[in-house]
Design an enzyme around this catalytic site. Structure first.
Site, PDB file in Angstrom:
ATOM      1  N   GLY A 468      15.822 -39.947 -52.081  1.00 52.15           N
ATOM      2  CA  GLY A 468      15.148 -41.007 -50.890  1.00 52.15           C
ATOM      3  C   GLY A 468      13.636 -40.517 -49.797  1.00 52.15           C
ATOM      4  O   GLY A 468      13.622 -40.707 -49.713  1.00 52.15           O
ATOM      5  N   THR A 469      14.235 -39.070 -50.317  1.00 55.70           N
ATOM      6  CA  THR A 469      13.152 -37.619 -49.167  1.00 55.70           C
ATOM      7  C   THR A 469      11.858 -37.284 -49.482  1.00 55.70           C
ATOM      8  O   THR A 469      10.748 -37.434 -49.180  1.00 55.70           O
ATOM      9  CB  THR A 469      13.268 -37.365 -48.691  1.00 55.70           C
ATOM     10  OG1 THR A 469      14.034 -35.767 -50.293  1.00 55.70           O
ATOM     11  CG2 THR A 469      15.709 -36.693 -48.171  1.00 55.70           C
ATOM     12  N   LEU A 593       5.226 -30.989 -44.132  1.00 56.91           N
ATOM     13  CA  LEU A 593       4.639 -30.161 -45.113  1.00 56.91           C
ATOM     14  C   LEU A 593       3.880 -31.413 -45.604  1.00 56.91           C
ATOM     15  O   LEU A 593       2.977 -31.103 -47.078  1.00 56.91           O
ATOM     16  CB  LEU A 593       5.352 -29.337 -46.993  1.00 56.91           C
ATOM     17  CG  LEU A 593       6.931 -28.558 -45.929  1.00 56.91           C
ATOM     18  CD1 LEU A 593       7.085 -27.797 -46.844  1.00 56.91           C
ATOM     19  CD2 LEU A 593       5.564 -27.161 -45.388  1.00 56.91           C
ATOM     20  N   GLU A 668      17.502 -34.468 -40.423  1.00 52.77           N
ATOM     21  CA  GLU A 668      18.765 -34.936 -39.705  1.00 52.77           C
ATOM     22  C   GLU A 668      18.332 -35.420 -38.130  1.00 52.77           C
ATOM     23  O   GLU A 668      18.922 -35.789 -37.145  1.00 52.77           O
ATOM     24  CB  GLU A 668      19.640 -34.152 -40.179  1.00 52.77           C
ATOM     25  CG  GLU A 668      20.199 -34.402 -41.557  1.00 52.77           C
ATOM     26  CD  GLU A 668      21.406 -33.221 -41.857  1.00 52.77           C
ATOM     27  OE1 GLU A 668      22.957 -33.943 -41.621  1.00 52.77           O
ATOM     28  OE2 GLU A 668      20.971 -32.091 -42.419  1.00 52.77           O
TER      29      GLU A 668
END
Length: 712
Positions: A468-469, A593, A668
């Protein structure tokens, strides 16, 4: 670092551009298929049977009624289940003996033609037990606590520098406070699920996992296979937050059932059972002691934690580790103590160690600021170290000061009245708080293949996992930048153990690890293309690369991401309810990025930190030995109404000592400082310091009433 850094220039170099996620349309239209949505012909369904005692032995299993139900294929128990090889992870040694180490441990598995029948069969299985006394409650003075040699992540359990006792005793200003964080649960939207199929000695599994390379290796070991005989597909994963970082029970049970029945088998864990079998953030009792001069500069710092693990496997939440590097601390003591209890085995949850540890440390720093009557931002600036205190290594980059200053500017911190309890709107008390955040930079060996096709397109193959990133999108950007081609000419293949093996999605190191391998393969392919004359052959050209050598090299620098979180909260003096008004995070995490996916990751972490502060938490029932809050009706997580205003920003940080992309992990760090910022804002709003998360009304209201009575 790679000798071939990224080229700089205008498009088609898309690194950093806010490109939309490549799989977004598939997910929005429902065509993205998850582990439980693969149904091979003849597929059977499984439903587990969980132990109903907190500790003991199985004395009998009666599956007669279950097997009599039409459509039931089998009931597996420790008496008839396939034998497994010794597991590196003992939580996977399922149905191998009669031991029950905790409530919820799986003791049988029903398999049937339909999901409904499998569930009915599981309910019909009768298990008898010889129970034993159990202990599930963590206390700071538990008699069986011992000092852990190693904490999660391979960190030494105890570290001492200087003379903490002497420095603390001599400090003119001290803080000595204990903070508690309850067990927390990952609860990804997609439950843990696996579909397993054996065919001619080969095993194919669709698994909801954060890394199918690891799953493939573990399955091969458990079932005495070569990794070439196992294919694990994790193409789309609906979240994990650490709980899918390694194989979980549903995977092994599905494979065992498929081998036993000769049919494909699908198993999705019931959400109510996930708390007991897929890991959780272990509770922590954390004592923090700070000694400082009248100027606020720390002269002594101790962070000592107590936590629990299970009797099945040791897992030690490394909550004291951030204190080793965060601030100036010439005299330091950090200790991890752990007690094995009759509880489910804890595991990773987003920012393990850093999230609970920085809550305690940053709360203590705020308490010190109050004692000194120093602005909390200023106090942190005064304790900025020149080198990493624990190792004396230079930081590859450390822009915490920049994050604090930029955050204070964006948040409007300067006009803040430091006096607590003075801002009021009717029954609401308002306050603001700040906390710092950090997360280490990790990288792990990975491999990738880059292919150039005759039609001018490129294909990148790497066993990354997109939980999901937006991994597909960012890897395409990395490849396009390395190849100096438009990103739409780059195709990405991820999510299968048949691809070049790679690191799992965890520890905020996925993109750095995969991206480095992709970059290296692309640069090798570019070299081939430069020396190739004429049109490409029909099957194109390809290059394979791995980063084992680069990942094994120890950097001479201390590498960390940093951030600052600012929060504004309101506390209702009538109901005791604490709510967020606004939340701001500013981060220094190397080169960003993809601006769109990065902002999503920062905000997602901050939202989890908000939940940790105000609503998330579970308790272990001392009589029954299980988690009382085991579903989303009782375990509360933030929803949109709980997050009225949340912003994430970052500094443009150039760090040449990381990887070819110059990137740090971002998945995180967003959670790390948030709980402390919210708790510090609550203290500023009310004048009350609560050190026991979450800040729920049952804790807040009595303290508010007592304070009002005292003021009256």
């Amino acid at each position: 670092m790679s000798p071939d850094p990224f080229p700089l220039g205008p498009p088609p170099y898309p690194l950093g551009a806010p490109l939309a996620r490549r799989e977004g349309r598939e997910k929005a239209t429902g065509t993205a298929r998850y582990a439980a949505e693969h149904t091979p012909p003849g597929c059977a369904y499984a439903w587990p049977v969980a132990a109903t005692v907190a500790r003991g032995r199985i004395t009998a299993v009666d599956a007669t009624a279950a097997l009599a139900l039409p459509g039931v294929c089998a009931v597996l128990t420790h008496e008839n289940a396939p034998r497994l090889a010794a597991a590196d992870d003992p939580t996977l040694s399922l149905l191998q003996d009669d031991r029950v180490p905790h409530r919820g441990w799986y003791v049988a598995l029903a398999v049937a033609d339909s999901l409904e029948t499998a569930r009915a069969a599981a309910e019909a299985v009768r298990v008898s037990y010889a129970t034993e006394d159990h202990d599930v409650l963590l206390t700071a003075g538990h008699p069986r606590l011992y000092e852990a040699k190693i904490a999660n992540g391979g960190y030494p359990g105890t570290r001492e520098r200087g003379d903490f006792d002497g420095a603390f005793a001599a400090a003119p200003v001290t803080v000595d406070a204990t903070y508690t964080v309850p067990p927390l649960h990952n609860h990804p939207m997609e439950p843990h699920a696996s579909t397993a199929h054996w065919s001619e000695g080969r095993l194919t599994v669709h698994d909801s996992s954060q890394g199918s390379t690891k799953v493939c290796e573990d399955l091969a070991a458990l079932f005495a296979l070569d990794t070439g005989q196992v294919t694990v597909v994790s193409e789309h994963v609906g979240g994990g937050f650490g709980s899918k970082g390694t194989p979980r029970p549903q995977l092994v049970l599905a494979v065992m059932a498929a081998r036993h029945t000769g049919r494909p088998v699908k198993l999705s864990l019931p959400r109510r059972e996930m708390a007991a079998v897929v890991g959780h953030r272990a509770p922590t009792v954390q004592r923090v002691r700070l000694g400082a001069g009248d100027d606020g500069v720390l002269t002594a710092l101790a962070h000592e934690i107590a936590t629990h693990t299970s009797t099945v496997a040791e897992f030690v939440e490394q909550a004291a580790v951030p204190a080793r590097m965060m601030y100036t601390s010439p005299n330091s003591r950090t200790v991890h103590r752990v007690v094995p209890l009759d509880v489910p085995t804890p595991s990773w949850m987003r920012a393990p160690g850093e999230a609970p540890g920085m809550y305690a440390l940053e709360s203590a720093v705020d308490e010190l600021a109050v004692l000194l009557d120093v602005d909390p931002v200023e106090l942190r600036l005064r304790n900025e170290p020149d080198t990493e205190p624990d190792s004396d290594r230079a930081f590859s980059s450390r822009h915490l000061i920049g994050c604090l200053r930029e955050g204070a500017k964006r948040f409007g911190w300067a006009p803040r009245d430091p006096r607590p309890g003075v801002r009021r709107e009717g029954d609401l008390l308002l306050g603001t708080g700040v906390a710092a955040a950090t997360y280490p930079v990790y990288v792990a060996p990975s491999s990738a293949e880059a292919q150039a096709a005759a039609d001018g397109s490129y294909r990148i193959r790497v066993n990354a996992t997109d939980i999901g990133t937006g991994a597909r999108t960012v890897l395409a950007q990395i490849a396009a930048a390395a190849l100096t081609v438009p990103e739409e000419r780059v195709h990405i293949e991820i999510g299968s153990s048949d691809l070049p093996p790679a690191m799992l999605a965890g520890g905020s190191m996925g993109t750095a690890s995969w991206g480095w391998a992709v970059h290296k393969a692309c640069m090798a392919l570019r070299a081939q293309l430069r020396h190739h004359d004429g049109p490409l052959p029909a099957d194109g050209l390809s290059a394979v690369a791995d980063t084992r050598q680069e990942a094994a090299e120890r950097s001479p620098y201390a590498r960390h991401a940093f951030g600052a979180t600012f929060a504004e909260v309101q506390a209702d003096t009538v109901t005791g309810e604490v709510r967020l008004r606004r939340l701001l995070g500013v981060y220094a995490a190397g080169r960003i990025l993809n601006a769109r996916t990065a902002r999503s990751q920062f905000i997602g972490g901050m939202t989890m930190g908000l939940g940790m502060a105000l609503m998330e938490g579970s308790g272990l029932d001392p009589a029954f030995g299980d988690f009382a809050e085991c579903d989303l009706a009782s375990y509360h997580v933030p929803v949109c109404a709980d997050v009225p205003q949340i912003e994430a920003h970052w500094l443009d940080e150039e760090d040449p000592h990381l990887n070819p992309m110059g990137s740090k992990g971002i998945g995180e760090i967003g959670i790390v400082g948030t709980a402390a910022a919210v708790a510090n804002a609550f203290r500023h709003a009310t004048g009350i310091r609560l050190r026991d998360l979450p800040l729920t009304a049952d804790k807040v209201l009595p303290r508010l009433r007592a304070r009002q009575e005292g003021l009256g």
